[in-house]
Design an enzyme around this catalytic site. Structure first.
Site, PDB file in Angstrom:
ATOM      1  N   ASP A   7       4.495   3.571 -52.271  1.00  0.00           N
ATOM      2  CA  ASP A   7       4.797   4.802 -51.266  1.00  0.00           C
ATOM      3  C   ASP A   7       5.944   4.704 -50.065  1.00  0.00           C
ATOM      4  OD1 ASP A   7       3.884   6.594 -50.023  1.00  0.00           O
ATOM      5  OD2 ASP A   7       2.449   5.556 -48.568  1.00  0.00           O
ATOM      6  N   GLU A   9       5.691   6.982 -47.061  1.00  0.00           N
ATOM      7  CA  GLU A   9       5.148   7.604 -46.087  1.00  0.00           C
ATOM      8  C   GLU A   9       3.708   6.403 -45.587  1.00  0.00           C
ATOM      9  OE1 GLU A   9       4.234  11.722 -44.307  1.00  0.00           O
ATOM     10  OE2 GLU A   9       4.549  11.521 -46.353  1.00  0.00           O
ATOM     11  N   GLU A  15       3.852   9.037 -40.750  1.00  0.00           N
ATOM     12  CA  GLU A  15       3.835   9.884 -41.094  1.00  0.00           C
ATOM     13  C   GLU A  15       4.062  11.422 -41.216  1.00  0.00           C
ATOM     14  OE1 GLU A  15       1.097  10.234 -43.684  1.00  0.00           O
ATOM     15  OE2 GLU A  15       0.648   8.551 -44.204  1.00  0.00           O
ATOM     16  N   LYS A 133       2.308   9.250 -59.279  1.00  0.00           N
ATOM     17  CA  LYS A 133       2.095   7.567 -59.152  1.00  0.00           C
ATOM     18  C   LYS A 133       1.835   6.880 -60.513  1.00  0.00           C
ATOM     19  CE  LYS A 133       2.351   8.090 -54.071  1.00  0.00           C
ATOM     20  NZ  LYS A 133       1.934   7.874 -52.855  1.00  0.00           N
ATOM     21  N   ASP A 152      -0.525   2.545 -49.199  1.00  0.00           N
ATOM     22  CA  ASP A 152      -1.701   2.655 -48.247  1.00  0.00           C
ATOM     23  C   ASP A 152      -2.460   3.266 -48.271  1.00  0.00           C
ATOM     24  OD1 ASP A 152       0.033   4.527 -47.294  1.00  0.00           O
ATOM     25  OD2 ASP A 152      -0.077   4.442 -45.502  1.00  0.00           O
TER      26      ASP A 152
END
Length: 199
Positions: A7, A9, A15, A133, A152
């Site tokens: 991932d 951010e 973020e 994803k 996350d």
């Protein structure tokens, strides 16, 4: 053959929407995929708020220009890419990601596209594919790759669950509690060691 899917951010860079919420003084824009599992709903909510405040791509890009990768992120990524193939899978947009990729040494990223009017207003968004994803991880597996994934947020869980090894990184206490089967790390050295052990 292994390929690592990360991932962006919250894992490698802060973020973007939280940074923009702080820069614009609009706390409603702090909501992220850690808070809202339905990405379509989240983006429609964000676009409506931008329209209400007369803000567009230019203002967000001005904030992005001030964002740097998290301390240690580029070094982690450099070492990982020297060890194995690595792709960043993100639900962000190419218009947001490009300057951040330069700061990270131009890794490969698969992300989405914003639909922007001539006046700079963000009017819509185009997802690369459904469940981007998870779909990408499954496509890589169909090409003969074993995937290892880390993220996350809620939208990372599909690729983590589908991979031969999956790790949470700097996730929320709630997600860690709900998914105790996935090792959770806070430091890049620990995540790197876990990925290397899974290769």
């Amino acid at each position: 053959m292994n390929i690592v899917c990360l991932d962006l951010e919250g894992v490698l860079v802060p973020e973007i929407w939280i940074a923009f919420a702080e820069a614009s003084g609009i706390p409603e824009l702090r909501k992220t995929t850690r808070d809202e599992p339905d990405y379509d709903k989240l983006m429609k909510y964000r676009i409506a708020i931008l329209k209400e405040h007369g803000l567009g791509l230019k203002e967000i890009q001005e904030t992005i220009a001030t964002i740097d990768p998290m301390p240690g992120a580029k070094e982690f990524l450099d070492e990982l890419r020297a060890t194995t193939q690595t792709i960043i899978l993100s639900d962000t947009f190419s218009q947001f990601a490009a300057p951040l990729m330069k700061k990270l040494g131009m890794p490969t990223i698969f992300c989405n596209e914003l639909v922007v009017a001539e006046n700079g207003e963000i009017v819509d968004f185009k997802m690369r594919c459904d469940k981007s994803k998870l779909t990408t991880v499954k496509a890589l597996q169909s090409c003969g790759f074993d995937t290892i994934a880390s993220g996350d947020s809620f939208n990372d869980l599909g690729m983590i669950q589908a991979s031969k090894a999956g790790f949470l990184f700097r996730s929320t206490e709630a997600i860690k509690a709900d998914y105790p089967q996935y090792p959770a790390f806070e430091e890049y050295d620990d995540l790197l060691a876990a990925i290397k052990a899974a290769l």
